[in-house]
Design a protein around this motif. Sequence first.
Motif, PDB file in Angstrom:
ATOM      1  N   LEU A  17       0.813  -1.334  -0.061  1.00 36.78           N
ATOM      2  CA  LEU A  17       0.054  -0.116  -0.124  1.00 36.78           C
ATOM      3  C   LEU A  17       0.917   1.165   0.231  1.00 36.78           C
ATOM      4  CD1 LEU A  17      -3.094  -0.767   2.155  1.00 36.78           C
ATOM      5  CD2 LEU A  17      -2.658  -1.015  -0.266  1.00 36.78           C
ATOM      6  N   TRP A  67     -10.448   9.399   2.960  1.00 32.58           N
ATOM      7  CA  TRP A  67     -10.015   7.988   2.850  1.00 32.58           C
ATOM      8  C   TRP A  67     -10.711   7.222   1.895  1.00 32.58           C
ATOM      9  CZ3 TRP A  67      -8.527   5.851   8.395  1.00 32.58           C
ATOM     10  CH2 TRP A  67      -7.249   6.720   8.818  1.00 32.58           C
ATOM     11  N   LEU A 126      -8.554  -2.033   2.715  1.00 31.79           N
ATOM     12  CA  LEU A 126      -8.667  -0.845   2.226  1.00 31.79           C
ATOM     13  C   LEU A 126     -10.357  -0.651   2.407  1.00 31.79           C
ATOM     14  CD1 LEU A 126      -6.540  -0.839  -1.081  1.00 31.79           C
ATOM     15  CD2 LEU A 126      -6.378   0.871   0.882  1.00 31.79           C
ATOM     16  N   GLU A 156      -7.334  -5.262  -0.789  1.00 31.53           N
ATOM     17  CA  GLU A 156      -8.645  -4.893  -1.159  1.00 31.53           C
ATOM     18  C   GLU A 156      -9.474  -4.848   0.129  1.00 31.53           C
ATOM     19  OE1 GLU A 156     -12.621  -4.964  -3.818  1.00 31.53           O
ATOM     20  OE2 GLU A 156     -10.490  -6.212  -4.445  1.00 31.53           O
ATOM     21  N   ALA A 204      -8.884   5.129  -1.058  1.00 31.58           N
ATOM     22  CA  ALA A 204      -9.005   3.559  -1.145  1.00 31.58           C
ATOM     23  C   ALA A 204      -9.721   3.377  -2.395  1.00 31.58           C
ATOM     24  CB  ALA A 204     -10.064   3.042   0.192  1.00 31.58           C
TER      25      ALA A 204
END
Length: 290
Positions: free
Chosen positions: A91, A251, A240, A237, A255
């Motif tokens: 990430l 966010w 996130l 995923e 994301a």
Amino acid sequence: MTRSKTLRAVIKASLDANVTRLLQHDTLMRVRDEPEDVHQARVASRRLRTDLRTFRGVVDPGWRAGIRDDIRWVADHLGRVRDADVLVARLSRGAASVSLEDREAAKELVATLRTERDAERRALLEVLEGTRYRVLVGHLADAAAMPPVTEEADARASDALPPLVAVAEKHLGDAIATLDEEPSDSDLHQVRIRTKRARYAAEAAATVCGKPARRLARSLAELQGVLGDLQDSVVAEQWLRHAAAGGPPVWALVAGQLVARERTAQADARAAWRPLADRVTSNKLRSWLS
């Protein structure tokens, strides 16, 4: 000399190598915080678990039953830190690619993950200081010096190992054969686990069986790598989506960009895994097992 090597000798060499690896990185994990140390210790614990499975027919069943859960327990704690390290690295790379106006929010998002990872590391260090772990290490060291195996382990390794690898390969082939045309992420994760077991078994056999076992192990490692990338992307995923749901609105924007990146990675892995699976289950690589 290799042709006359016993299965006992192969088991001893594998136990010794992986117990040594675990202890080396145990020491390093205590004095520094480097992801590679956790990775190597986790690999050692995974290989020890796989050895217990691969050689279960000749390992003393009482010893195996008594130590199997403890190895899994340590491997789980190592895995939580390792998985977090992989996710942080993944990430962090993704955060550098988001739109410029969202980059600071992306850093904040990753910072929460680093906090989670640090908590897992503290829990791991507590495990390493505990009595249960010290007892386990003692048992493993004793086993590396004198493997707790039955008389059947005195069989010639070149005769005994191919059937053991064949069992792991059959489990992998059966798992692949039952998949739908578009398998689920969880089903492919199970294939990855069986690929890893077959790979470790082939690598153990390569010390005696040579080139055919090494070729199979390399192909299995390649398949394991692609399926590992898929699993890492799926986990990223999921993390996130969970983090975005509990954070500030910005966010969610970050994301969304990162999830799109992960979806591309998942599509690439799904396009690549099937030809590799066909190769590792082909007669060309498996002929030495019969």
